[in-house]
Design a protein around this motif. Structure first.
Motif, PDB file in Angstrom:
ATOM      1  N   CYS A  31       0.864  -1.185   0.000  1.00 39.73           N
ATOM      2  CA  CYS A  31       0.000   0.000   0.000  1.00 39.73           C
ATOM      3  C   CYS A  31       0.895   1.228   0.000  1.00 39.73           C
ATOM      4  CB  CYS A  31      -0.900  -0.008   1.236  1.00 39.73           C
ATOM      5  SG  CYS A  31      -1.883   1.492   1.423  1.00 39.73           S
ATOM      6  N   LEU A  33       1.139   4.627   0.679  1.00 43.92           N
ATOM      7  CA  LEU A  33       0.429   5.678   1.394  1.00 43.92           C
ATOM      8  C   LEU A  33       0.802   7.065   0.877  1.00 43.92           C
ATOM      9  CD1 LEU A  33       0.735   4.096   4.919  1.00 43.92           C
ATOM     10  CD2 LEU A  33      -1.416   4.546   3.731  1.00 43.92           C
ATOM     11  N   ASP A  36      -1.545   8.328  -1.515  1.00 44.27           N
ATOM     12  CA  ASP A  36      -2.909   8.432  -0.978  1.00 44.27           C
ATOM     13  C   ASP A  36      -3.730   7.166  -1.171  1.00 44.27           C
ATOM     14  OD1 ASP A  36      -2.368  10.994  -0.134  1.00 44.27           O
ATOM     15  OD2 ASP A  36      -3.236  11.950  -1.903  1.00 44.27           O
ATOM     16  N   GLU A  37      -3.047   6.019  -1.280  1.00 47.44           N
ATOM     17  CA  GLU A  37      -3.775   4.757  -1.315  1.00 47.44           C
ATOM     18  C   GLU A  37      -4.347   4.453   0.075  1.00 47.44           C
ATOM     19  OE1 GLU A  37      -1.134   2.601  -4.851  1.00 47.44           O
ATOM     20  OE2 GLU A  37      -1.290   1.678  -2.870  1.00 47.44           O
ATOM     21  N   ILE A  38      -5.524   3.857   0.092  1.00 53.12           N
ATOM     22  CA  ILE A  38      -6.196   3.546   1.355  1.00 53.12           C
ATOM     23  C   ILE A  38      -5.587   2.281   1.957  1.00 53.12           C
ATOM     24  CG2 ILE A  38      -8.402   2.942   2.419  1.00 53.12           C
ATOM     25  CD1 ILE A  38      -9.779   4.537   0.214  1.00 53.12           C
ATOM     26  N   LEU A  64      -2.465  11.664   3.947  1.00 51.16           N
ATOM     27  CA  LEU A  64      -3.922  11.674   4.019  1.00 51.16           C
ATOM     28  C   LEU A  64      -4.495  10.616   4.957  1.00 51.16           C
ATOM     29  CD1 LEU A  64      -6.587  12.848   2.950  1.00 51.16           C
ATOM     30  CD2 LEU A  64      -6.432  11.247   1.030  1.00 51.16           C
ATOM     31  N   HIS A  65      -3.951   9.402   4.897  1.00 47.95           N
ATOM     32  CA  HIS A  65      -4.588   8.285   5.593  1.00 47.95           C
ATOM     33  C   HIS A  65      -3.847   7.867   6.859  1.00 47.95           C
ATOM     34  CE1 HIS A  65      -7.478   7.850   2.398  1.00 47.95           C
ATOM     35  NE2 HIS A  65      -6.532   7.672   1.493  1.00 47.95           N
ATOM     36  N   LYS A  67      -4.531   8.494   9.968  1.00 49.91           N
ATOM     37  CA  LYS A  67      -5.438   8.026  11.020  1.00 49.91           C
ATOM     38  C   LYS A  67      -5.918   6.609  10.729  1.00 49.91           C
ATOM     39  CE  LYS A  67      -7.015  12.564  12.571  1.00 49.91           C
ATOM     40  NZ  LYS A  67      -8.194  13.470  12.777  1.00 49.91           N
ATOM     41  N   ARG A  68      -6.168   6.314   9.464  1.00 48.80           N
ATOM     42  CA  ARG A  68      -6.565   4.950   9.103  1.00 48.80           C
ATOM     43  C   ARG A  68      -5.425   3.967   9.350  1.00 48.80           C
ATOM     44  NH1 ARG A  68     -10.454   4.727   3.763  1.00 48.80           N
ATOM     45  NH2 ARG A  68     -11.919   6.379   4.385  1.00 48.80           N
ATOM     46  N   GLU A  69      -4.198   4.411   9.070  1.00 48.09           N
ATOM     47  CA  GLU A  69      -3.051   3.536   9.310  1.00 48.09           C
ATOM     48  C   GLU A  69      -2.907   3.242  10.796  1.00 48.09           C
ATOM     49  OE1 GLU A  69       1.731   3.167   8.398  1.00 48.09           O
ATOM     50  OE2 GLU A  69       0.764   5.129   8.304  1.00 48.09           O
TER      51      GLU A  69
END
Length: 229
Positions: A31, A33, A36-38, A64-65, A67-69
């Protein structure tokens, strides 16, 4: 086994990790990141490797992600799946385990020896030379066991939950080619006049291929123990 890499910068890639996984018959995805890959879902992989980055783990807004990470790392910690982090990735894991991450007294760039901790559970030599590329350090999470230390960083890594989770500051995955890319991108970012980074010291970080090749047996020991689950 299917492994997912979380990559934060084009020059901080899987390196020798991907060669090792292929050679051992495992599959992997990455991925990116920084594009900007989710991040993947836990159901997408059997094990997760969080790679290094020039970003700071003390900055919660580098891409961007983020927090998701962080949420993904937290979920894997609470699962039974193997989790490994290197450099920046190791700092993110330490933070999610409640440990303090801070700026080191000095940056640690290049080659130096790690002295194995007395209660280190990994099958590594008492002292071993590895490649370093970090300015931040982390504390020991509750219940984790230390791996070793250097003169600059008293904690170079830790293991937790019977080595299911391994967090490293040092690098065993780099090759001469990837190390050169890291040093060049660092100089491009900080500039040749930055007092924190000595250009001559950066040049000395990348020596012969043979020295990097000697990292392969160490990586093999760590990966076999990590994925034995």
């Amino acid at each position: 086994m299917h492994v997912y890499f979380l990559q934060h910068h084009p020059d901080h890639g899987p390196g020798r990790f991907s060669d090792w996984l292929t050679g051992m018959g495992h599959s992997f995805n990455t991925c990116h990141l920084y594009e900007d890959e989710i991040p993947p879902k836990p159901s997408d992989f059997d094990a997760l490797i969080v790679l290094d980055s020039p970003d700071s783990a003390l900055d919660d807004t580098p891409y961007l992600h983020i927090k998701r990470e962080r949420k993904l790392i937290h979920r894997v910690l609470n699962s039974a799946k193997p989790l490994l982090g290197v450099g920046y990735g190791g700092c993110l894991i330490a933070q999610e385990m409640g440990a303090l991450v801070s700026a080191g007294s000095y940056p640690e760039f290049g080659w130096s020896s790690v002295r194995k901790a007395p209660d280190c559970p990994l099958n590594v030599p008492d002292t071993f030379d590895v490649f370093h590329w970090h300015q931040e350090i982390f504390g020991l999470p509750q219940g984790a066991l230390p791996i070793g230390s250097t003169r600059i960083a008293p904690l170079q890594g830790f293991c937790w939950d019977s080595e299911r989770v391994i967090s490293l500051l040092f690098h065993t995955e780099v090759t001469a080619t990837t190390a050169l890319a890291i040093t060049e991108s660092t100089m491009a970012c900080v500039g040749a006049d930055d007092d924190a980074v000595n250009p001559a010291a950066l040049d000395a970080c990348v020596e012969s291929d043979r020295r990097f090749d000697r990292l392969a047996p160490l990586l093999d020991r760590i990966m076999l123990q990590w994925l034995r689950l």
